[in-house]
Design an enzyme around this catalytic site. Sequence first.
Site, PDB file in Angstrom:
ATOM      1  N   THR A   1       0.822  -1.218   0.000  1.00  0.00           N
ATOM      2  CA  THR A   1       0.000   0.000   0.000  1.00  0.00           C
ATOM      3  C   THR A   1       0.847   1.256   0.000  1.00  0.00           C
ATOM      4  O   THR A   1       0.504   2.253  -0.642  1.00  0.00           O
ATOM      5  CB  THR A   1      -0.929   0.007   1.239  1.00  0.00           C
TER       6      THR A   1
ATOM      7  N   THR B   1       1.194  -4.089   4.496  1.00  0.00           N
ATOM      8  CA  THR B   1       0.965  -4.420   5.908  1.00  0.00           C
ATOM      9  C   THR B   1       0.266  -5.760   6.112  1.00  0.00           C
ATOM     10  O   THR B   1       0.261  -6.290   7.221  1.00  0.00           O
ATOM     11  CB  THR B   1       0.123  -3.324   6.591  1.00  0.00           C
ATOM     12  N   ASP B   2      -0.334  -6.311   5.053  1.00  0.00           N
ATOM     13  CA  ASP B   2      -1.083  -7.563   5.216  1.00  0.00           C
ATOM     14  C   ASP B   2      -0.250  -8.660   5.863  1.00  0.00           C
ATOM     15  O   ASP B   2      -0.772  -9.475   6.626  1.00  0.00           O
ATOM     16  CB  ASP B   2      -1.586  -8.065   3.858  1.00  0.00           C
TER      17      ASP B   2
END
Length: 359
Positions: free
Chosen positions: A20, A96-97
Amino acid sequence: MSSTSTAPPPRVVVFGLGGTIAMTSSTGGAVSPALSTQQLVDAVPGLADAGIDIEVVDFRRRPGASLTITDITELTAAATDALANGANGVVVTQGTDTIEETAYLLDLLHHRPEPLVVTGAMRNPTLAGADGPANILSAIHTAASTHAREQGCLVVFADEVHAARWVTKTHSTSGDTFRSLDTGPLGYVLEGTLRMLTRVPHRLTLPPPHLAEHARVGLHTVTLDDDPTVLDAIGARVDGLVIAGFGVGHVPEPLVDTLGTLAGRIPVVLASRAPAGPTLTRTYGFPGSEQDLITRGLIPAGWLHPYKARILLRALLNATANPQDIATAITTAGGLTAPTAWPWPITDNQPTETSTTDA
């Protein structure tokens, strides 16, 4: 006449993996990883005045969900080379997942004393209040600090500094999603200064994996009235398995025989599906309790979160560790056995300096 010498500024290498933090759209629609690492660094206010030399490496441009064990293993090797060639620290930007998993794998594979820092963003650069630049700046300050040495891999987000072994993503959209629920953060970045309040007590690292090895490790989260046929299907196709049980390590009684059979063939780790807290070892004694499952050969994970347990088990299998070392490594990483039981060398990280901040 006296001469004065000025120490060279610290040097930090920033590796970009996508995510992201690097996403944008040329049409104004849905975003995808497109920005280079140099573009990310150039967009950070105040970085030019930080007195830190920055190098950038476009390593991958993928969503966090598409990163692989091989990606992170190769990143570890590249980061090690950068540090061996004189860098004071490394920053990794990614989606960040999967940060709580990739950071823990980096922590296991990173043997050098210099800081290895992972960060990302919850709001992409097209949105108001994008958090990527602030997170990058804090991560770079951390990586450049001598007080972050011998802490393994750290996750820096929203000015908080977390140990990779303890941090987890707690919210799908919130900017302060990364929390260490059992311990709290190690410190903070304030006014461009790393302020460490505590330190990891020791580092547990693994031998390098065999890149040709691709162990299959499953994760099964136990649910109400669970069906053993699901476990039968998974167990026939994996080299190791993590069970995220109820509470302190409990499963429905119908799963017990299947789990005992699996534990006789492959390593099966018993963790808790609760967001915080450990599995126990000897409090409950009913069929499907933690004590019952341990007697059937399951390995208790202690404080080790199921996601971390899966990463550790896969890394152990990829390193072709023997069964006894696997069991000992799991219980040691989970805090159930003393650090000295770790089958490989450990680093004791008791602070040697009176101050834990950079001036």
